[in-house]
Write a protein that holds these residues in place. Structure first.
Motif, mmCIF file in Angstrom:
data_model
loop_
_atom_site.group_PDB
_atom_site.id
_atom_site.type_symbol
_atom_site.label_atom_id
_atom_site.label_comp_id
_atom_site.label_asym_id
_atom_site.label_seq_id
_atom_site.Cartn_x
_atom_site.Cartn_y
_atom_site.Cartn_z
ATOM 1 N N MET A 1 -1.392 -81.572 -33.326
ATOM 2 C CA MET A 1 -1.359 -81.236 -34.794
ATOM 3 C C MET A 1 -2.224 -79.653 -35.034
ATOM 4 O O MET A 1 -1.438 -79.090 -35.861
ATOM 5 C CB MET A 1 -1.711 -82.555 -35.418
ATOM 6 N N ALA B 1 -13.140 -70.347 -40.267
ATOM 7 C CA ALA B 1 -13.154 -71.404 -39.483
ATOM 8 C C ALA B 1 -12.584 -71.006 -38.099
ATOM 9 O O ALA B 1 -11.818 -71.925 -37.395
ATOM 10 C CB ALA B 1 -12.634 -72.981 -39.590
ATOM 11 N N GLY C 1 -8.186 -72.554 -36.499
ATOM 12 C CA GLY C 1 -8.513 -71.318 -36.514
ATOM 13 C C GLY C 1 -8.212 -70.572 -35.152
ATOM 14 O O GLY C 1 -7.883 -69.112 -34.949
ATOM 15 N N HIS D 1 -20.328 -66.550 -41.414
ATOM 16 C CA HIS D 1 -20.202 -66.359 -43.009
ATOM 17 C C HIS D 1 -21.703 -66.901 -43.414
ATOM 18 O O HIS D 1 -22.024 -66.943 -44.733
ATOM 19 C CB HIS D 1 -19.270 -67.404 -43.334
ATOM 20 N N ASN E 1 -8.955 -71.522 -44.097
ATOM 21 C CA ASN E 1 -9.270 -72.616 -43.580
ATOM 22 C C ASN E 1 -10.575 -73.369 -44.342
ATOM 23 O O ASN E 1 -10.755 -74.501 -44.356
ATOM 24 C CB ASN E 1 -9.645 -72.952 -42.170
ATOM 25 N N CYS F 1 -4.027 -73.136 -45.778
ATOM 26 C CA CYS F 1 -4.054 -74.314 -44.493
ATOM 27 C C CYS F 1 -4.935 -75.364 -44.994
ATOM 28 O O CYS F 1 -4.843 -76.584 -45.012
ATOM 29 C CB CYS F 1 -4.134 -73.630 -43.341
ATOM 30 N N ILE G 1 -11.989 -76.687 -46.629
ATOM 31 C CA ILE G 1 -13.017 -77.718 -45.939
ATOM 32 C C ILE G 1 -14.355 -77.563 -46.862
ATOM 33 O O ILE G 1 -14.921 -78.807 -47.149
ATOM 34 C CB ILE G 1 -13.291 -77.867 -44.494
ATOM 35 N N VAL H 1 1.740 -79.718 -42.404
ATOM 36 C CA VAL H 1 2.264 -79.493 -40.921
ATOM 37 C C VAL H 1 3.141 -80.758 -40.888
ATOM 38 O O VAL H 1 4.211 -80.668 -40.119
ATOM 39 C CB VAL H 1 1.350 -79.463 -39.822
ATOM 40 N N LEU I 1 -17.824 -81.863 -41.330
ATOM 41 C CA LEU I 1 -17.907 -81.524 -42.719
ATOM 42 C C LEU I 1 -18.803 -80.383 -43.003
ATOM 43 O O LEU I 1 -19.045 -79.941 -44.135
ATOM 44 C CB LEU I 1 -17.770 -82.448 -43.675
ATOM 45 N N GLY J 1 -19.801 -77.950 -40.393
ATOM 46 C CA GLY J 1 -19.874 -76.999 -39.262
ATOM 47 C C GLY J 1 -20.814 -77.521 -38.038
ATOM 48 O O GLY J 1 -20.880 -76.444 -37.281
HETATM 49 N N1 NAP Z 1 -2.059 -77.844 -43.931
HETATM 50 C C1 NAP Z 1 -2.333 -78.552 -43.066
HETATM 51 O O1 NAP Z 1 -1.213 -79.183 -42.534
HETATM 52 C C2 NAP Z 1 -3.465 -78.725 -42.053
HETATM 53 C C3 NAP Z 1 -3.455 -79.310 -40.888
HETATM 54 C C4 NAP Z 1 -4.626 -79.237 -40.226
HETATM 55 C C5 NAP Z 1 -5.719 -79.127 -40.417
HETATM 56 N N2 NAP Z 1 -5.771 -78.400 -41.835
HETATM 57 C C6 NAP Z 1 -7.018 -77.574 -42.202
HETATM 58 O O2 NAP Z 1 -7.369 -76.416 -41.419
HETATM 59 C C7 NAP Z 1 -8.927 -76.409 -41.518
HETATM 60 C C8 NAP Z 1 -9.462 -76.358 -40.113
HETATM 61 O O3 NAP Z 1 -9.423 -77.649 -39.602
HETATM 62 P P1 NAP Z 1 -9.652 -78.092 -38.052
HETATM 63 O O4 NAP Z 1 -9.192 -79.250 -37.714
HETATM 64 O O5 NAP Z 1 -9.398 -76.670 -37.211
HETATM 65 O O6 NAP Z 1 -11.297 -78.099 -38.159
HETATM 66 P P2 NAP Z 1 -12.353 -77.389 -37.322
HETATM 67 O O7 NAP Z 1 -12.284 -75.962 -37.767
HETATM 68 O O8 NAP Z 1 -12.382 -77.609 -35.826
HETATM 69 O O9 NAP Z 1 -13.762 -77.983 -37.923
HETATM 70 C C9 NAP Z 1 -14.246 -77.720 -39.182
HETATM 71 C C10 NAP Z 1 -14.960 -76.345 -39.300
HETATM 72 O O10 NAP Z 1 -14.932 -76.015 -40.833
HETATM 73 C C11 NAP Z 1 -16.108 -75.119 -41.031
HETATM 74 N N3 NAP Z 1 -16.756 -75.348 -42.186
HETATM 75 C C12 NAP Z 1 -17.040 -76.821 -42.324
HETATM 76 N N4 NAP Z 1 -17.756 -76.885 -43.661
HETATM 77 C C13 NAP Z 1 -17.883 -75.577 -43.980
HETATM 78 C C14 NAP Z 1 -18.364 -75.003 -45.083
HETATM 79 N N5 NAP Z 1 -19.075 -75.621 -46.344
HETATM 80 N N6 NAP Z 1 -18.107 -73.666 -45.243
HETATM 81 C C15 NAP Z 1 -17.435 -72.909 -44.434
HETATM 82 N N7 NAP Z 1 -16.864 -73.524 -43.122
HETATM 83 C C16 NAP Z 1 -17.207 -74.656 -43.023
HETATM 84 C C17 NAP Z 1 -17.012 -75.437 -39.551
HETATM 85 O O11 NAP Z 1 -16.924 -74.157 -38.765
HETATM 86 P P3 NAP Z 1 -17.957 -72.941 -39.064
HETATM 87 O O12 NAP Z 1 -19.085 -73.376 -38.485
HETATM 88 O O13 NAP Z 1 -17.388 -71.852 -38.345
HETATM 89 O O14 NAP Z 1 -18.035 -72.596 -40.560
HETATM 90 C C18 NAP Z 1 -16.411 -76.541 -38.795
HETATM 91 O O15 NAP Z 1 -16.629 -76.377 -37.704
HETATM 92 C C19 NAP Z 1 -9.511 -77.608 -42.550
HETATM 93 O O16 NAP Z 1 -9.592 -76.955 -43.681
HETATM 94 C C20 NAP Z 1 -8.332 -78.504 -42.599
HETATM 95 O O17 NAP Z 1 -8.313 -79.226 -43.592
HETATM 96 C C21 NAP Z 1 -4.805 -78.130 -42.672
#
Ligand code: NAP
Length: 338
Positions: free
Chosen positions: A129, A154, A160, A199, A222, A244, A247, A276, A320, A322
């Motif tokens: 996914m 992210a 990312g 950041h 993200n 996308c 978070i 997605v 949530l 990081g």
């Molecule tokens: N639209 C869709 O269909 C879809 C599908 C999947 C995921 N998403 C979205 O994609 C994004 C990334 O998801 P992922 O699964 O790849 O997770 P991920 O990047 O593996 O983990 C979440 C990352 O978000 C960053 N983060 C957490 N709190 C934060 C904050 N307060 N400020 C800035 N950065 C923060 C951290 O990275 P850093 O330490 O680098 O900041 C953390 O490691 C999320 O927003 C998720 O909801 C959307």
């Protein structure tokens, strides 16, 4: 098969950042498969940011998890019992359900996994996914062209990392934003992004100006919040913002004041959201694109694997904030393929 199932239930809805007391470890009877179902013993459980929305109780594009229910999640595992002629005990599959060791699921929804093709855990990350999210967001909305500047937030994470690597394969200059020096080093040195910005460092705006001297053509969003505020005014004319996820705002008690969207008209920007799961029918298209690139090493990935279902709440709370570094997975039981 073990005697009992192990589960994590939603004990109460979080108020702001989730805490351990919002979750409850429970054990229960093993699920019984109906005709056409299999029972899967989970090996890996995927922890994803969207789960924060599910446990909040807010109705959106998907049904929320109710208090007392097992929390939603995708699982890779091994067939422990089958009542479907197409599946035999011991086969490996993606499509198990929830924060639990065993789940009974319709066989029709399972994806057969071949560990000779790719590690089975990748079906929850780079080839699952999150990887597909990066692919869809960039193909349908971002559409980076050679020479354009793409910023990904992210950037070391599950989505990312793939988004940035695909953008580079398309010939774009790619700048990643990540949460500490190690993640930034990984993004630029291992994943090959052109630059990476922390950041949490000082003056994100000035760092973006240095890393993106020609402005920003595509922003793969993200995180939202302060990062979005720094990127948004630096978008070029005809820029695209791939919405996308955001978070950094998932634990807000009140919605934040909105941005001034006047520039969307002035700069003819395209800002488009997507989910997605609306594109499930394109899984084969994604697999055909990504699997060879992962096999050849042109798309790299990193997994952050935490052992034990009982550690899922703490790992999720860390996600949530990081604390994860790469695609976050829970190892539910031993992986016979590693
Ligand atoms: N639209 C869709 O269909 C879809 C599908 C999947 C995921 N998403 C979205 O994609 C994004 C990334 O998801 P992922 O699964 O790849 O997770 P991920 O990047 O593996 O983990 C979440 C990352 O978000 C960053 N983060 C957490 N709190 C934060 C904050 N307060 N400020 C800035 N950065 C923060 C951290 O990275 P850093 O330490 O680098 O900041 C953390 O490691 C999320 O927003 C998720 O909801 C959307």
């Amino acid at each position: 098969m073990a005697e009992r199932n192990a589960q994590v239930l939603l004990k109460r809805r979080p108020n702001g950042m989730p805490v351990a007391e919002d979750f409850q470890l429970a054990d229960g009877p093993l699920p019984e498969p109906d005709e056409g179902e299999v029972v899967l013993r989970g090996i890996y459980l995927s922890l994803d940011p969207y789960m924060r929305g599910r446990i909040s109780g807010v109705r959106s594009y998907a049904r929320p998890t109710e208090v007392g229910e097992v929390i939603e999640g995708r699982v890779v595992g091994q067939v422990a019992r089958s009542r479907d002629p197409a599946w035999r005990e011991g086969e490996l599959a993606a499509g198990g359900y929830g924060w639990q060791l065993y789940s009974a699921v319709p066989a029709a929804g399972l994806q057969r996994l071949d560990p000779a093709q790719a590690p089975i855990s990748t079906a929850l990350g780079v080839l699952g996914m999150p990887g597909m999210t990066a692919y869809i967001g960039l193909s349908d909305i971002g559409q980076p062209k050679a020479g354009e500047t793409v910023v990904v937030s992210a950037a070391s994470g599950a989505v990312g990392a793939v988004a940035g690597q695909i953008a580079r394969l398309k010939g774009a200059r790619v700048v990643g934003i990540a949460g500490d020096a190690d993640k930034c080093r990984y993004v630029s040195e291992e994943l090959g992004f052109d630059a990476a910005i922390d950041h949490r460092g000082s003056d994100l705006g000035a760092a973006l100006d240095r890393a993106c001297p020609n402005g920003i053509d595509v922003y793969f969003e993200n995180v939202g919040g302060a990062v979005q505020q720094a990127v948004f005014p630096r978008l070029n004319d005809f820029g695209r913002m791939v919405m996308c996820g955001m978070i950094s705002e998932y634990n807000d008690r009140e919605p934040r004041p909105g941005p001034n969207l006047g520039a969307v008209v002035r700069k003819r920007l395209k800002i488009q959201g997507f989910i997605v799961s609306d594109q499930r029918h394109r899984q084969a298209e994604f697999g055909a694109f990504a699997a060879p690139l992962v096999r050849s090493g042109q798309i790299k990935y990193r997994e952050d694997i935490v052992a034990g279902l009982e550690n899922a709440p703490e790992a999720f709370i860390g996600l949530l904030q990081g604390h994860n570094f790469g695609k976050l997975l829970i190892r539910l039981s031993s992986d016979p393929t590693r």
